[in-house]
Design an enzyme around this catalytic site. Structure first.
Site, PDB file in Angstrom:
ATOM      1  N   GLY A 373      25.996  29.399  43.724  1.00 26.63           N
ATOM      2  CA  GLY A 373      26.736  28.980  44.908  1.00 26.63           C
ATOM      3  C   GLY A 373      28.165  28.583  44.621  1.00 26.63           C
ATOM      4  N   GLU A 500      25.323  40.085  36.900  1.00 23.36           N
ATOM      5  CA  GLU A 500      24.038  39.669  36.333  1.00 23.36           C
ATOM      6  C   GLU A 500      23.148  40.878  36.070  1.00 23.36           C
ATOM      7  OE1 GLU A 500      22.261  36.561  38.610  1.00 23.36           O
ATOM      8  OE2 GLU A 500      24.171  35.606  39.038  1.00 23.36           O
TER       9      GLU A 500
END
Length: 598
Positions: A373, A500
């Site tokens: 976040g 990622e």
């Protein structure tokens, strides 16, 4: 929007599809011919009744009557076919326009509009427009002609009885207008709920494995049932309005018929009208009654089409991306990419990115780490120009990236995400996805080998022509990642974004994918979002992002010394890696013991 404005919007939408004027003219001409032919029949009947005798019916009269009916049937059939063709052409062009528009809308549009709702615009709403043109426009055109023609003849036959007939018009309008407004409101609600329900279905069906793994069938059934009940209620309202329109028109017409027969009978008795004239008058009355009923249906469907038009126009008016305006970016080359006081937020909430600065050195690897976040994925979206920053700028060689065309900028970028998305199709089609030039088998095999994907591909019976299934469901996570890497290699990007790319893989698959990524990253400016320490430890620079701000930058060793939260992040990763290695060792030992036992 007012009703008249909505109708104008509908006709403007149809006009923009440029339907064939020749086909429209031909269809309307045939409708006119069919209606005029139909208007002859009552007059023929009048003469037949007034001078009826077996000797008065000749062969020629029978032939002419049959010819009239055949001509009417043929012209009506041709007119109906031509209007159906026009309707299909209009909806095909409308769907083409919508599809073209959807493909050039920005990512932010799809953030706000569920996929199912968008699909509903393409299918259901355009289908409503097609139905109006193909199924109801014929009845409207022929109905208007039939009513006008019949009224003209009736006025010439007996103007007093015709005035009685016209007295029903205000009565019809008194309930048709409010019912039409009600239908428009109901239709808009029905179309919105249909779009929402399609969104629910699309979301659930696309994630059916998650539903079953979570045991959420009952929950999703309840959510779907709510949508079904809402559609049911809207359907009842629509049926209620339709049920009022039809009987109201029929009741008015039947009352008129009774009055006309009674009054006409009196006039026949008094000698003011012949029996044949009364029969003809009644036949013409039927030629008005049926079209009036058709007009009621047409206006009902028109209200639905107007509601659909409003939704379609919302999509067509949405701001789109401009792919071609701006300068051509020949190469990124040795130019650094810099961000200066970069700010971005989704809506009016606190910005996700809050005044960050960084430089991406050419040919180097920059890793972006930090708590979830913090704004890492948003940063990628800004680099790909999915969104425009609300403050600050991203520059290349001192020039804002917005000065270059989207097409040339994105053509320089390769992107590999956590779960490399695949399109339904073959492995070959997915590796070459987005490549406009012809790709040879040798080049295809070369990039597959560099991505360490060639071995498992060649083990499939159909090799590169193997179907991967919807979203690549027939392949494992590691296989999908290597296909994604091969696709990026095929693009030969100068700026590489890795989101990622190994975080969801097991250690064995991660090792293979890391080697493939090494081939992909060689000599390219690379930005890596990573949760695993092994991905970032060798990066040329690391940016640590917290709550939209860069709180640390440097190499792995520098951040270990200077940044407490990064040090905590690294220690946590080392513990996880040790635990994972221990589990793998245990698994290997158990496998060996099992083999010895056998």
């Amino acid at each position: 929007m007012k009703a008249s404005g909505s109708w104008r919007a509908f006709f403007a939408l149809i006009r923009d599809t440029r339907p064939s004027k020749l086909l429209i003219a031909s269809a309307l001409s045939l409708s006119i011919v069919s209606t005029i032919v139909g208007l002859i029949v009552p007059m023929f009947t009048k003469n037949l009744v007034d001078g009826f005798s077996l000797t008065s019916i000749g062969t020629m009269q029978v032939v002419m009557l049959v010819a009239v009916f055949l001509a009417q049937a043929l012209t009506s059939a041709l007119s109906t076919y031509l209007l159906a063709r026009i309707g299909q052409g209009v909806v095909a062009k409308l769907r083409d326009r919508l599809w073209r528009k959807l493909l050039i809308l920005p990512v932010s549009y799809f953030d706000r509009h569920p996929t199912g709702e968008t699909v509903s615009r393409m299918t259901n709403d355009t289908g409503v427009v097609k139905g109006l043109i193909s199924e109801h426009l014929t009845g409207f055109a022929t109905g208007i002609i039939s009513i006008i023609g019949s009224l003209i003849i009736l006025l010439s036959m007996d103007w007093k009885m015709t005035l009685i007939l016209l007295a029903a018009v205000p009565l019809l309008l008194s309930f048709m207008v409010p019912l039409g407004r009600k239908m428009h409101k109901v239709s808009k609600g029905l179309q919105d709920e249909t779009a929402h329900f399609a969104g629910v279905l699309s979301g659930v069906l696309s994630e059916m494995r998650l539903v079953k793994a979570s045991g959420s069938e009952s929950r999703e059934y309840e959510e779907g049932f709510k949508g079904i009940r809402k559609l049911f209620r809207f359907g009842l309202q629509e049926g209620g309005v339709s049920a009022l329109i039809g009987p109201a028109v029929s009741f008015t017409m039947m009352m008129l018929l009774i009055i006309i027969i009674g009054y006409g009978g009196v006039r026949v008795t008094s000698g003011e009208m012949t029996a044949g004239g009364l029969v003809a008058f009644i036949l013409y009355l039927f030629q008005i009654m049926f079209p009036v009923s058709q007009l009621g249906t047409f206006f009902t469907q028109m209200q639905k089409a107007v509601g659909a038009t409003e939704r379609i126009n919302e999509t067509l008016r949405a701001e789109e991306e401009d792919f071609n305006s701006g300068k051509e970016l020949a190469r990124i080359g040795e130019q650094a990419i810099t961000a200066e006081n970069l700010v971005y937020g989704y809506g009016e909430d606190e910005p996700v990115i809050q005044g960050i600065d960084f430089t991406l050195p050419p040919g180097k690897v920059t890793a972006v780490v930090g708590p979830s976040g913090g704004g890492k994925t948003t940063l990628f979206s800004l680099l790909e120009r999915y969104y425009s920053p609300s403050g600050g700028s991203i520059r290349i060689g001192g020039e804002p990236i917005g000065a270059y065309s989207l097409k040339s900028w994105r053509s320089r970028i390769g992107y590999v995400s956590q779960e490399s998305p695949l399109m339904a199709g073959t492995i070959r089609e997915n590796i070459t996805y987005g490549v406009e030039r012809e790709v040879s088998d040798e080049e295809l095999k070369r990039v597959a080998a560099m991505a360490y994907a060639d071995r498992f591909i060649e083990e499939f019976p159909h090799g590169y022509d193997t179907e991967v299934g919807e979203r690549g469901i027939k392949l494992s996570g590691g296989q999908r990642q290597r296909i994604g890497i091969a696709r990026a290699l095929m693009r030969d990007p100068e700026l590489l974004l890795l989101d990622e790319a190994t975080s969801s893989l097991d250690s064995k698959s991660e090792a293979v994918v890391q080697e493939a990524l090494g081939n992909l990253m060689a000599g390219r400016t690379t930005v890596v979002i990573a949760h695993r320490l092994s991905t970032v430890v060798d990066a040329d620079q690391i940016l640590f992002i917290e709550k939209g701000r860069i709180t640390g930058r440097g190499t792995h060793a520098e951040l270990l010394r200077s940044h407490a939260l990064y040090r905590e992040f690294a220690e946590h990763q080392l513990k996880q890696a040790a635990g994972r290695d221990e589990n793998e060792d245990m698994g290997g030992q158990e496998g060996q013991e099992g083999q010895e036992g056998r």
